[in-house]
Design a protein around this motif. Structure first.
Motif, PDB file in Angstrom:
ATOM      1  N   TRP A  49       0.838  -1.204   0.000  1.00  0.00           N
ATOM      2  CA  TRP A  49       0.000   0.000   0.000  1.00  0.00           C
ATOM      3  C   TRP A  49       0.868   1.247   0.000  1.00  0.00           C
ATOM      4  O   TRP A  49       0.559   2.242  -0.664  1.00  0.00           O
ATOM      5  N   ASP A  50       1.969   1.226   0.741  1.00  0.00           N
ATOM      6  CA  ASP A  50       2.881   2.360   0.766  1.00  0.00           C
ATOM      7  C   ASP A  50       3.453   2.608  -0.629  1.00  0.00           C
ATOM      8  O   ASP A  50       3.514   3.755  -1.087  1.00  0.00           O
ATOM      9  N   LEU A  51       3.873   1.548  -1.301  1.00  0.00           N
ATOM     10  CA  LEU A  51       4.417   1.685  -2.649  1.00  0.00           C
ATOM     11  C   LEU A  51       3.365   2.258  -3.591  1.00  0.00           C
ATOM     12  O   LEU A  51       3.648   3.153  -4.391  1.00  0.00           O
ATOM     13  N   LEU A  52       2.154   1.758  -3.498  1.00  0.00           N
ATOM     14  CA  LEU A  52       1.077   2.251  -4.350  1.00  0.00           C
ATOM     15  C   LEU A  52       0.822   3.736  -4.089  1.00  0.00           C
ATOM     16  O   LEU A  52       0.670   4.527  -5.031  1.00  0.00           O
ATOM     17  N   ARG A  53       0.806   4.149  -2.821  1.00  0.00           N
ATOM     18  CA  ARG A  53       0.614   5.572  -2.495  1.00  0.00           C
ATOM     19  C   ARG A  53       1.769   6.414  -3.031  1.00  0.00           C
ATOM     20  O   ARG A  53       1.542   7.510  -3.554  1.00  0.00           O
ATOM     21  N   GLN A  54       2.987   5.898  -2.912  1.00  0.00           N
ATOM     22  CA  GLN A  54       4.142   6.621  -3.457  1.00  0.00           C
ATOM     23  C   GLN A  54       3.989   6.824  -4.965  1.00  0.00           C
ATOM     24  O   GLN A  54       4.231   7.916  -5.486  1.00  0.00           O
ATOM     25  N   ASP A  67       9.854   5.480 -10.398  1.00  0.00           N
ATOM     26  CA  ASP A  67      10.979   5.748  -9.501  1.00  0.00           C
ATOM     27  C   ASP A  67      10.637   5.461  -8.038  1.00  0.00           C
ATOM     28  O   ASP A  67      11.511   5.518  -7.174  1.00  0.00           O
ATOM     29  N   ALA A  68       9.379   5.157  -7.739  1.00  0.00           N
ATOM     30  CA  ALA A  68       8.994   4.797  -6.374  1.00  0.00           C
ATOM     31  C   ALA A  68       9.657   3.471  -6.017  1.00  0.00           C
ATOM     32  O   ALA A  68       9.828   2.602  -6.868  1.00  0.00           O
ATOM     33  N   GLU A  69      10.038   3.349  -4.763  1.00  0.00           N
ATOM     34  CA  GLU A  69      10.720   2.135  -4.318  1.00  0.00           C
ATOM     35  C   GLU A  69      10.046   1.574  -3.071  1.00  0.00           C
ATOM     36  O   GLU A  69       9.512   2.317  -2.252  1.00  0.00           O
ATOM     37  N   ASP A  74      10.493  -1.013   8.788  1.00  0.00           N
ATOM     38  CA  ASP A  74      10.595  -0.017   9.855  1.00  0.00           C
ATOM     39  C   ASP A  74      10.118   1.349   9.382  1.00  0.00           C
ATOM     40  O   ASP A  74       9.413   2.048  10.100  1.00  0.00           O
ATOM     41  N   THR A  75      10.490   1.728   8.182  1.00  0.00           N
ATOM     42  CA  THR A  75      10.056   3.010   7.630  1.00  0.00           C
ATOM     43  C   THR A  75       8.549   3.035   7.440  1.00  0.00           C
ATOM     44  O   THR A  75       7.872   3.978   7.847  1.00  0.00           O
ATOM     45  N   VAL A  76       8.016   1.981   6.851  1.00  0.00           N
ATOM     46  CA  VAL A  76       6.579   1.920   6.570  1.00  0.00           C
ATOM     47  C   VAL A  76       5.773   1.899   7.871  1.00  0.00           C
ATOM     48  O   VAL A  76       4.783   2.617   8.013  1.00  0.00           O
TER      49      VAL A  76
END
Length: 81
Positions: A49-54, A67-69, A74-76
């Motif tokens: 979900w984080d990648l999709l939002r990025q 370019d999203a990674e 821990d970051t998420v």
């Protein structure tokens, strides 16, 4: 949009697996391996979900969504909105 499809497919597959594990959990305590897998699936879903939002944010900003990674757990998990 091409890269978004695999992410959406991954989210769908993980959500299906989470649903199955939650159904098993509703029947009684999960075996340790299933409990660990459920926790892993939840974390992987958060990453997806984080990648999709990025990707969507980059697209909306006129940047290349490719370019999203994938960010580390821990970051998420510790991201403040």
């Amino acid at each position: 949009m091409a890269e978004q499809e695999p992410t959406l497919n991954r989210i769908s597959a993980l959500a299906d697996e989470e649903h199955i594990l939650r159904e098993r959990e509703a029947q009684g305590p999960l075996p340790a391996a299933d409990r660990l897998r459920l926790e892993e699936v939840e974390l992987l879903l958060d990453q997806c979900w984080d990648l999709l939002r990025q990707r969507r944010a980059r697209r909306n900003a006129g940047l290349d969504p490719d370019d999203a990674e994938v960010r580390d757990i821990d970051t998420v998990e510790n991201y403040r909105q």
